[in-house]
Design an enzyme around this catalytic site. Structure first.
Site, PDB file in Angstrom:
ATOM      1  N   ARG A  70       0.831  -1.216   0.000  1.00 13.32           N
ATOM      2  CA  ARG A  70       0.000   0.000   0.000  1.00 13.32           C
ATOM      3  C   ARG A  70       0.867   1.267   0.000  1.00 13.32           C
ATOM      4  O   ARG A  70       0.514   2.267  -0.621  1.00 13.32           O
ATOM      5  CB  ARG A  70      -0.947  -0.014   1.201  1.00 13.32           C
ATOM      6  CG  ARG A  70      -2.029  -1.081   1.063  1.00 13.32           C
ATOM      7  CD  ARG A  70      -3.024  -1.031   2.209  1.00 13.32           C
ATOM      8  NE  ARG A  70      -3.637   0.276   2.352  1.00 13.32           N
ATOM      9  CZ  ARG A  70      -4.254   0.686   3.452  1.00 13.32           C
ATOM     10  NH1 ARG A  70      -4.328  -0.110   4.504  1.00 13.32           N
ATOM     11  NH2 ARG A  70      -4.792   1.881   3.519  1.00 13.32           N
ATOM     12  N   ASN A 102      -7.534  10.689   6.383  1.00 16.84           N
ATOM     13  CA  ASN A 102      -6.722   9.967   5.397  1.00 16.84           C
ATOM     14  C   ASN A 102      -5.348   9.630   5.966  1.00 16.84           C
ATOM     15  O   ASN A 102      -4.780  10.415   6.709  1.00 16.84           O
ATOM     16  CB  ASN A 102      -6.577  10.815   4.134  1.00 16.84           C
ATOM     17  CG  ASN A 102      -7.936  11.155   3.532  1.00 16.84           C
ATOM     18  OD1 ASN A 102      -8.880  10.386   3.682  1.00 16.84           O
ATOM     19  ND2 ASN A 102      -8.029  12.290   2.872  1.00 16.84           N
ATOM     20  N   VAL A 103      -4.832   8.481   5.587  1.00 14.61           N
ATOM     21  CA  VAL A 103      -3.541   8.031   6.124  1.00 14.61           C
ATOM     22  C   VAL A 103      -2.410   8.172   5.112  1.00 14.61           C
ATOM     23  O   VAL A 103      -1.281   7.768   5.360  1.00 14.61           O
ATOM     24  CB  VAL A 103      -3.608   6.549   6.593  1.00 14.61           C
ATOM     25  CG1 VAL A 103      -4.619   6.385   7.715  1.00 14.61           C
ATOM     26  CG2 VAL A 103      -3.911   5.599   5.441  1.00 14.61           C
ATOM     27  N   HIS A 119      -6.285   9.110  11.879  1.00  8.63           N
ATOM     28  CA  HIS A 119      -6.105   7.672  11.670  1.00  8.63           C
ATOM     29  C   HIS A 119      -4.648   7.294  11.409  1.00  8.63           C
ATOM     30  O   HIS A 119      -4.366   6.197  10.954  1.00  8.63           O
ATOM     31  CB  HIS A 119      -6.988   7.185  10.516  1.00  8.63           C
ATOM     32  CG  HIS A 119      -8.459   7.291  10.812  1.00  8.63           C
ATOM     33  ND1 HIS A 119      -9.431   7.147   9.866  1.00  8.63           N
ATOM     34  CD2 HIS A 119      -9.109   7.552  11.972  1.00  8.63           C
ATOM     35  CE1 HIS A 119     -10.629   7.313  10.424  1.00  8.63           C
ATOM     36  NE2 HIS A 119     -10.454   7.559  11.697  1.00  8.63           N
ATOM     37  N   CYS A 130       7.003  -0.651  21.985  1.00  8.51           N
ATOM     38  CA  CYS A 130       7.410   0.526  22.770  1.00  8.51           C
ATOM     39  C   CYS A 130       7.084   1.852  22.083  1.00  8.51           C
ATOM     40  O   CYS A 130       7.347   2.910  22.622  1.00  8.51           O
ATOM     41  CB  CYS A 130       8.901   0.451  23.106  1.00  8.51           C
ATOM     42  SG  CYS A 130       9.992   0.831  21.715  1.00  8.51           S
ATOM     43  N   CYS A 150      13.908  -2.288  21.425  1.00  9.78           N
ATOM     44  CA  CYS A 150      13.366  -3.392  22.239  1.00  9.78           C
ATOM     45  C   CYS A 150      13.166  -4.678  21.445  1.00  9.78           C
ATOM     46  O   CYS A 150      12.668  -5.664  21.981  1.00  9.78           O
ATOM     47  CB  CYS A 150      12.052  -2.964  22.900  1.00  9.78           C
ATOM     48  SG  CYS A 150      10.643  -2.986  21.767  1.00  9.78           S
ATOM     49  N   THR A 188     -15.919  13.842   2.794  1.00  5.97           N
ATOM     50  CA  THR A 188     -16.162  12.796   3.788  1.00  5.97           C
ATOM     51  C   THR A 188     -17.653  12.502   3.852  1.00  5.97           C
ATOM     52  O   THR A 188     -18.482  13.413   3.722  1.00  5.97           O
ATOM     53  CB  THR A 188     -15.590  13.180   5.178  1.00  5.97           C
ATOM     54  OG1 THR A 188     -16.007  12.220   6.141  1.00  5.97           O
ATOM     55  CG2 THR A 188     -16.028  14.563   5.615  1.00  5.97           C
ATOM     56  N   GLU A 215     -21.490  13.945  -3.216  1.00  4.69           N
ATOM     57  CA  GLU A 215     -22.929  13.719  -3.110  1.00  4.69           C
ATOM     58  C   GLU A 215     -23.448  14.147  -1.736  1.00  4.69           C
ATOM     59  O   GLU A 215     -22.664  14.388  -0.833  1.00  4.69           O
ATOM     60  CB  GLU A 215     -23.264  12.247  -3.373  1.00  4.69           C
ATOM     61  CG  GLU A 215     -22.592  11.303  -2.425  1.00  4.69           C
ATOM     62  CD  GLU A 215     -21.660  10.338  -3.159  1.00  4.69           C
ATOM     63  OE1 GLU A 215     -21.260   9.353  -2.534  1.00  4.69           O
ATOM     64  OE2 GLU A 215     -21.338  10.585  -4.333  1.00  4.69           O
TER      65      GLU A 215
HETATM   66 ZN   LIG Z   1      10.441  -1.074  20.546  1.00  7.72          ZN
END
Ligand SMILES: [Zn+2]
Length: 244
Positions: A70, A102-103, A119, A130, A150, A188, A215
């Site tokens: 993506r 939107n991402v 989002h 973490c 980590c 939206t 619309e």
């Molecule tokens: Zn981490």
């Protein structure tokens, strides 16, 4: 398209404007929606079955690969005239907050500065354990890249089904909506929360609500002004009419 003179006058003198954008704005850049984008190898999966913490626990590599795919799709996409018009508006209004569902990160790519990404952002990667953000990682490995601190698995910094919205972004969005003079709902459907309730919060506090969407939506009957069409065509004309 003619814009009401009172709206143009209000835009020209307002000091506090909030705009919220949804999938329609990205679609105008040619980005397919979550569901429509499931092609090729991924057509056999429902997005709901991939975009969840359970799915990531069950098969982290599958989910990682889906997001890598993506991210590649987003790389070929550029902001459209609507994204750039919002950058112009930000430059002219003292307090401007852009809230997006939107991402894809297209608003930041266009140059918008005060952006709340409700989002998350598909281009950002963080540790699942973490929360440390990572700028670089290898996508060519057999397994999911790990956190350098980590050793937790890295994941996209997006909100998955069943996960809460980032609290700081949401609180800032609510505060902005409750205190603005003008609220723009753009591209939206108005049914996804919290977008719908943000518009109502603004309206209830006396803001003038403007909807721009392909619309009619459930918000349309409550908005002060409604424009049907493409934000990439309408927003630049608004900018031109007020400040051109
Ligand atoms: Zn981490």
């Amino acid at each position: 398209m003619n814009f009401p003179a009172d709206l143009l006058s209000l835009l020209g003198r307002t000091s506090k404007l909030v705009a919220i954008t949804g999938a329609g704005v990205s679609q105008e850049s040619g980005l397919r929606t979550f569901r429509d984008a499931q092609t090729g190898l991924w057509a056999q999966y429902k997005p709901e079955d991939l975009a969840s913490p359970e799915a990531f626990r069950r098969d982290p590599k599958l989910i990682w690969d889906w997001y890598a795919w993506r991210r590649e799709a987003v790389k070929g996409v550029r902001p459209n005239a609507g994204h750039y018009a919002l950058v112009d508006i930000e430059a002219r209004i003292p307090e401007f907050t852009l809230i997006t569902q939107n991402v894809d990160g297209l608003h930041r790519m266009a140059g918008s500065k005060n952006v709340l990404e409700l989002h998350g952002n598909i281009q950002r990667v963080r540790c699942a354990e973490c929360y440390t953000f990572t700028e670089t990682w290898g996508d060519d490995t057999e397994s999911v890249p790990q956190c350098s601190i980590c050793s937790g698995l890295l994941r996209p910094d997006v909100v998955w089904f069943g996960e809460a919205l980032p609290r700081d972004q949401l609180e800032a969005a609510v505060e902005a909506a409750r205190t603005c003079e003008l609220f723009f709902s753009i591209g939206t459907s108005g049914v996804v929360q919290p977008a719908a309730s943000l518009a109502h919060a603004a309206r209830n506090r006396g803001a003038v609500v403007v909807e721009i969407n392909a619309e009619p939506t459930p918000l349309s009957s409550k908005a002060n002004y409604v424009f049907h069409g493409k934000s990439g065509e309408i927003l630049p004309r608004v900018v031109e009419a007020v400040w051109g």
